[in-house]
Design an enzyme around this catalytic site. Structure first.
Site, short mmCIF file in Angstrom:
data_model
loop_
_atom_site.label_atom_id
_atom_site.label_comp_id
_atom_site.label_asym_id
_atom_site.label_seq_id
_atom_site.Cartn_x
_atom_site.Cartn_y
_atom_site.Cartn_z
N ALA A 1 0.87 -1.17 0.00
CA ALA A 1 0.00 0.00 0.00
C ALA A 1 0.91 1.23 0.00
O ALA A 1 2.08 1.15 0.39
CB ALA A 1 -0.89 -0.02 1.23
N GLY B 1 0.75 -4.92 0.89
CA GLY B 1 -0.46 -4.98 0.06
C GLY B 1 -0.22 -5.64 -1.29
O GLY B 1 -1.16 -6.18 -1.89
N GLU C 1 -0.61 -9.18 -0.57
CA GLU C 1 -2.03 -9.41 -0.26
C GLU C 1 -2.89 -9.35 -1.51
O GLU C 1 -3.85 -10.11 -1.65
CB GLU C 1 -2.48 -8.37 0.78
CG GLU C 1 -1.82 -8.62 2.13
CD GLU C 1 -1.98 -7.44 3.08
OE1 GLU C 1 -1.38 -6.37 2.81
OE2 GLU C 1 -2.70 -7.57 4.08
N GLU D 1 4.85 -5.01 7.13
CA GLU D 1 4.14 -3.93 7.85
C GLU D 1 4.65 -3.74 9.28
O GLU D 1 4.61 -2.64 9.82
CB GLU D 1 2.63 -4.23 7.88
CG GLU D 1 1.94 -4.12 6.54
CD GLU D 1 1.93 -5.42 5.74
OE1 GLU D 1 2.71 -6.35 6.07
OE2 GLU D 1 1.15 -5.50 4.77
N1 CAA Z 1 4.64 3.26 -0.67
C1 CAA Z 1 5.03 4.42 -1.21
N2 CAA Z 1 6.13 4.57 -1.96
C2 CAA Z 1 6.89 3.47 -2.15
C3 CAA Z 1 6.55 2.23 -1.61
C4 CAA Z 1 5.35 2.14 -0.84
N3 CAA Z 1 4.92 0.99 -0.33
N4 CAA Z 1 7.52 1.34 -1.95
C5 CAA Z 1 8.40 2.01 -2.70
N5 CAA Z 1 8.04 3.30 -2.81
C6 CAA Z 1 8.74 4.37 -3.54
C7 CAA Z 1 9.98 4.80 -2.79
O1 CAA Z 1 9.65 5.71 -1.75
C8 CAA Z 1 10.78 5.41 -3.91
O2 CAA Z 1 10.25 6.70 -4.16
P1 CAA Z 1 11.28 7.96 -4.34
O3 CAA Z 1 12.06 7.62 -5.60
O4 CAA Z 1 10.36 9.10 -4.50
O5 CAA Z 1 12.13 7.98 -3.13
C9 CAA Z 1 10.45 4.54 -5.11
O6 CAA Z 1 9.22 3.87 -4.77
C10 CAA Z 1 11.49 3.48 -5.37
O7 CAA Z 1 11.68 2.76 -4.17
P2 CAA Z 1 13.14 2.54 -3.50
O8 CAA Z 1 14.05 3.66 -3.87
O9 CAA Z 1 12.90 2.29 -2.04
O10 CAA Z 1 13.59 1.22 -4.25
P3 CAA Z 1 14.60 0.12 -3.72
O11 CAA Z 1 14.85 -0.78 -4.88
O12 CAA Z 1 15.75 0.74 -3.04
O13 CAA Z 1 13.77 -0.69 -2.59
C11 CAA Z 1 11.85 -1.84 -1.67
C12 CAA Z 1 12.65 -1.45 -2.95
C13 CAA Z 1 12.67 -2.78 -0.83
C14 CAA Z 1 10.58 -2.53 -2.16
C15 CAA Z 1 11.53 -0.57 -0.87
O14 CAA Z 1 10.95 0.40 -1.74
C16 CAA Z 1 10.56 -0.78 0.24
O15 CAA Z 1 10.91 -1.31 1.28
N6 CAA Z 1 9.27 -0.39 0.05
C17 CAA Z 1 8.27 -0.47 1.08
C18 CAA Z 1 7.80 -1.90 1.29
C19 CAA Z 1 6.75 -1.94 2.37
O16 CAA Z 1 6.99 -1.64 3.53
N7 CAA Z 1 5.49 -2.35 2.01
C20 CAA Z 1 4.39 -2.40 2.92
C21 CAA Z 1 3.58 -1.14 2.83
S1 CAA Z 1 2.30 -1.01 4.05
C22 CAA Z 1 1.08 -2.02 3.52
O17 CAA Z 1 1.16 -2.60 2.46
C23 CAA Z 1 -0.12 -2.16 4.41
C24 CAA Z 1 -1.06 -3.24 4.02
O18 CAA Z 1 -1.16 -4.26 4.65
C25 CAA Z 1 -1.93 -3.10 2.89
#
Ligand code: CAA
Length: 258
Positions: A66, A109, A112, A132
């Site tokens: 998400a 998400g 999911e 999460e």
């Molecule tokens: N939400 C918003 N933006 C996100 C995102 C997310 N879940 N995942 C990645 N992005 C964005 C980053 O912020 C980045 O944006 P900027 O260029 O503006 O900084 C862009 O996408 C590229 O991401 P990274 O630079 O982080 O890419 P990476 O290759 O270094 O890392 C990754 C990849 C490991 C997937 C890392 O992006 C990451 O950890 N993302 C978050 C994963 C996460 O925590 N997901 C759970 C979200 S909460 C949820 O899903 C609740 C639920 O149950 C529904």
């Protein structure tokens, strides 16, 4: 010009494809994208010319979760008032089989959403996880329920409490995904599977999906009865008569999807 801004849709050979398309955010699922995915899928579900819905992302990410940035400043009252994520329930009520082709990250998400589909085809390099816990929250799009039903308590607790990612091989071993293929084959394999399902009689694929789905919603006795009644009801379709006579006549059936 597409009517959507966060997804790309197309239909071919009775397969409707929804491609997630926010590459700048690794397909993070914001509210607009959630709405567009569900709206598009509901439209395809109502289309008699569609036998399977295929959901896919990019090579780098199916979806990285998400949209954290969209949620970051929200409070409890906002989340509750909007019943955030409720819209996904509409996707899980669709009767058309859904296949997901997963490459790259399927986190939070994203994992999911993949689990809302009926069959997951994963690329060798795909990564699944429920991270999460690292954000001070828990899964909110069904992870604690669907992951546990899919892989059991031991692995679900491991993934949800630690936030650790698993690779495609482990995902297949524990029963989270149906098949793992080479990275450059995932869309082709998922399309083949989707087309194969779409080539069958639609009432029977829909009822098969409903019957398997009921295994998660009912006792064994209720589920067996539901399955049997669905089985009986298929004898009211033209396709049952066609399928069985084609077998007896040693020819391929010609489905009318009714
Ligand atoms: N939400 C918003 N933006 C996100 C995102 C997310 N879940 N995942 C990645 N992005 C964005 C980053 O912020 C980045 O944006 P900027 O260029 O503006 O900084 C862009 O996408 C590229 O991401 P990274 O630079 O982080 O890419 P990476 O290759 O270094 O890392 C990754 C990849 C490991 C997937 C890392 O992006 C990451 O950890 N993302 C978050 C994963 C996460 O925590 N997901 C759970 C979200 S909460 C949820 O899903 C609740 C639920 O149950 C529904």
């Amino acid at each position: 010009m597409s009517e959507y801004s966060t997804i790309v849709v197309s239909t071919e050979s009775r397969v409707a494809t929804i491609q997630l398309n926010r590459p700048e955010a690794l397909n993070a699922l914001n509210a607009e994208m959630m709405e567009e995915i569900v709206t598009a899928a509901m439209g395809f579900d109502a289309d008699p010319g569609v036998g399977t819905i295929l959901i896919t992302g990019s090579q780098k990410a199916f979806a990285a979760g998400a949209d954290i940035k969209q949620m970051a400043d929200r409070g409890y009252a906002d989340m509750y008032a909007d019943d955030w994520f409720r819209r996904w329930d509409d996707l899980t009520r669709l009767r058309t089989p859904i296949v997901s082709a997963v490459s790259g990250f399927a986190l939070g998400g994203g994992c999911e959403l993949a689990m809302m589909s009926d069959i997951i085809i994963a690329a060798e390099g795909a990564k699944f996880g429920q991270p999460e816990i690292n954000l001070g929250v828990i899964p909110g799009m069904g992870g604690s329920q669907r992951l546990t039903r899919a892989v059991g308590k031991a692995k679900a607790m491991d993934m949800i409490l630690t936030g650790r990612r698993i690779d495609a091989a482990e995902a297949e071993r524990i029963g989270l995904v149906s098949r793992v293929v080479a990275d450059d084959q995932v869309l082709a394999e998922a399309t083949t599977v989707a087309e194969l399902i779409a080539s069958k009689s639609k009432p029977s694929t829909q009822m098969a999906k409903e019957a398997v789905g009921s295994a998660f919603e009912s006792t064994l006795g209720q589920g067996l009865l539901f399955e049997r009644r669905m089985f009986h009801s298929l004898f009211a379709t033209e396709d049952q008569a066609e399928g069985m006579s084609a077998f007896a006549q040693k020819r391929d059936p010609v489905w009318r999807h009714r």
